[in-house]
Design a protein around this motif. Structure first.
Motif, PDB file in Angstrom:
ATOM      1  N   MET A   1       0.846  -1.177   0.000  1.00 36.60           N
ATOM      2  CA  MET A   1       0.000   0.000   0.000  1.00 36.60           C
ATOM      3  C   MET A   1       0.891   1.240   0.000  1.00 36.60           C
ATOM      4  O   MET A   1       1.940   1.264   0.638  1.00 36.60           O
ATOM      5  N   HIS A   2       0.423   2.241  -0.700  1.00 34.90           N
ATOM      6  CA  HIS A   2       1.105   3.533  -0.706  1.00 34.90           C
ATOM      7  C   HIS A   2       0.065   4.618  -0.970  1.00 34.90           C
ATOM      8  O   HIS A   2      -0.390   4.797  -2.095  1.00 34.90           O
ATOM      9  N   LEU A   3      -0.331   5.321   0.093  1.00 38.68           N
ATOM     10  CA  LEU A   3      -1.325   6.386  -0.013  1.00 38.68           C
ATOM     11  C   LEU A   3      -0.680   7.711   0.360  1.00 38.68           C
ATOM     12  O   LEU A   3       0.197   7.750   1.220  1.00 38.68           O
ATOM     13  N   LYS A   4      -1.139   8.776  -0.267  1.00 32.43           N
ATOM     14  CA  LYS A   4      -0.654  10.115   0.062  1.00 32.43           C
ATOM     15  C   LYS A   4      -1.835  10.984   0.454  1.00 32.43           C
ATOM     16  O   LYS A   4      -2.889  10.922  -0.177  1.00 32.43           O
ATOM     17  N   THR A   5      -1.624  11.787   1.483  1.00 36.20           N
ATOM     18  CA  THR A   5      -2.595  12.809   1.864  1.00 36.20           C
ATOM     19  C   THR A   5      -1.862  14.140   1.761  1.00 36.20           C
ATOM     20  O   THR A   5      -0.710  14.191   1.306  1.00 36.20           O
ATOM     21  N   SER A  63       5.058  13.439   5.085  1.00 36.76           N
ATOM     22  CA  SER A  63       5.383  13.408   3.658  1.00 36.76           C
ATOM     23  C   SER A  63       6.685  14.124   3.328  1.00 36.76           C
ATOM     24  O   SER A  63       7.365  13.739   2.385  1.00 36.76           O
ATOM     25  N   ASP A  64       7.059  15.132   4.114  1.00 35.92           N
ATOM     26  CA  ASP A  64       8.284  15.866   3.780  1.00 35.92           C
ATOM     27  C   ASP A  64       9.561  15.146   4.207  1.00 35.92           C
ATOM     28  O   ASP A  64      10.618  15.384   3.636  1.00 35.92           O
ATOM     29  N   THR A  65       9.474  14.229   5.181  1.00 34.40           N
ATOM     30  CA  THR A  65      10.678  13.535   5.662  1.00 34.40           C
ATOM     31  C   THR A  65      10.604  12.020   5.530  1.00 34.40           C
ATOM     32  O   THR A  65      11.615  11.341   5.691  1.00 34.40           O
ATOM     33  N   ASP A  66       9.412  11.472   5.280  1.00 34.20           N
ATOM     34  CA  ASP A  66       9.157  10.037   5.256  1.00 34.20           C
ATOM     35  C   ASP A  66       9.512   9.381   6.590  1.00 34.20           C
ATOM     36  O   ASP A  66       9.801   8.197   6.658  1.00 34.20           O
ATOM     37  N   SER A  67       9.457  10.148   7.683  1.00 30.48           N
ATOM     38  CA  SER A  67       9.736   9.583   8.999  1.00 30.48           C
ATOM     39  C   SER A  67       8.428   9.154   9.648  1.00 30.48           C
ATOM     40  O   SER A  67       7.418   9.856   9.582  1.00 30.48           O
ATOM     41  N   ILE A  68       8.461   7.984  10.283  1.00 26.89           N
ATOM     42  CA  ILE A  68       7.264   7.384  10.846  1.00 26.89           C
ATOM     43  C   ILE A  68       6.812   8.127  12.109  1.00 26.89           C
ATOM     44  O   ILE A  68       7.623   8.448  12.980  1.00 26.89           O
ATOM     45  N   ILE A  69       5.496   8.401  12.156  1.00 26.53           N
ATOM     46  CA  ILE A  69       4.915   9.053  13.333  1.00 26.53           C
ATOM     47  C   ILE A  69       3.776   8.216  13.923  1.00 26.53           C
ATOM     48  O   ILE A  69       3.234   8.555  14.968  1.00 26.53           O
ATOM     49  N   GLY A  70       3.423   7.141  13.239  1.00 28.07           N
ATOM     50  CA  GLY A  70       2.349   6.294  13.732  1.00 28.07           C
ATOM     51  C   GLY A  70       2.188   5.072  12.860  1.00 28.07           C
ATOM     52  O   GLY A  70       2.934   4.880  11.900  1.00 28.07           O
TER      53      GLY A  70
END
Length: 175
Positions: A1-5, A63-70
């Motif tokens: 899966m790859h979704l963007k908001t 989206s700007d860093t691709d770092s996981i927050i959840g």
């Protein structure tokens, strides 16, 4: 899966997510995630590896860093129902990320064959209850002493009351 908001990427887990997942699960904020508690970065790496293989868990990243927050999960129950849930790093709370991510996930599944989506929230997990309500989910019931994640001081199980929320595809499409 790859979704963007607008602000997030929701994608399959990657090895690089281990440190961020460890930060989320080192001290789970609610009892329901205690079974996922991680005690080391090594454990986090193994957990990410497992999540990469199973395909039920998704990393929520800025989206700007691709770092996981959840992270989000979606477990299919045949033929067309999904159980969903979420867990976010508390450092990123109160910014709407959980709502944004959960909306994208629900929208994805309703556009790909789901008919019904539900979530559980323990009666003391007010943030998850409010998120379910923001998503338009209806409270379907309260399961009394439904599940135990921790023990009482005397060693007996502490059973938690759990709400079930749900939404149908027709309710999602035509609110």
């Amino acid at each position: 899966m790859h979704l963007k908001t607008d602000r997030l990427i929701i994608r399959d887990f990657d090895k690089k997510d281990a440190a961020g997942l460890y930060e989320i699960l080192e001290h789970p904020p609610v009892h329901c995630f205690l079974s996922e508690k991680l005690d080391s970065l090594d454990e986090a790496e193994k957990e990410v590896e497992r999540r990469c293989k199973e395909g039920e868990d998704f990393a929520v990243c800025l989206s700007d860093t691709d770092s996981i927050i959840g992270d989000l999960f979606a477990i299919k129950e045949e033929p067309d129902t999904y159980s969903v849930g979420w867990n976010f790093n508390l450092k990123y709370g109160k910014r709407g990320y959980a709502t944004e991510a959960a909306k994208a996930l629900i929208d994805y599944f309703f556009n790909n064959g789901a008919r019904r989506i539900y979530a559980y929230a323990e009666d003391d997990n007010i943030p998850s209850q409010k998120l379910c309500e923001r998503l338009g989910m209806r409270k379907e019931g309260l399961f009394m002493e439904f599940i135990s994640f921790v023990n009482n001081p005397d060693g007996t199980p502490h059973y938690e009351n759990t709400y079930q929320y749900a939404i149908l595809k027709r309710e999602w499409i035509e609110p």
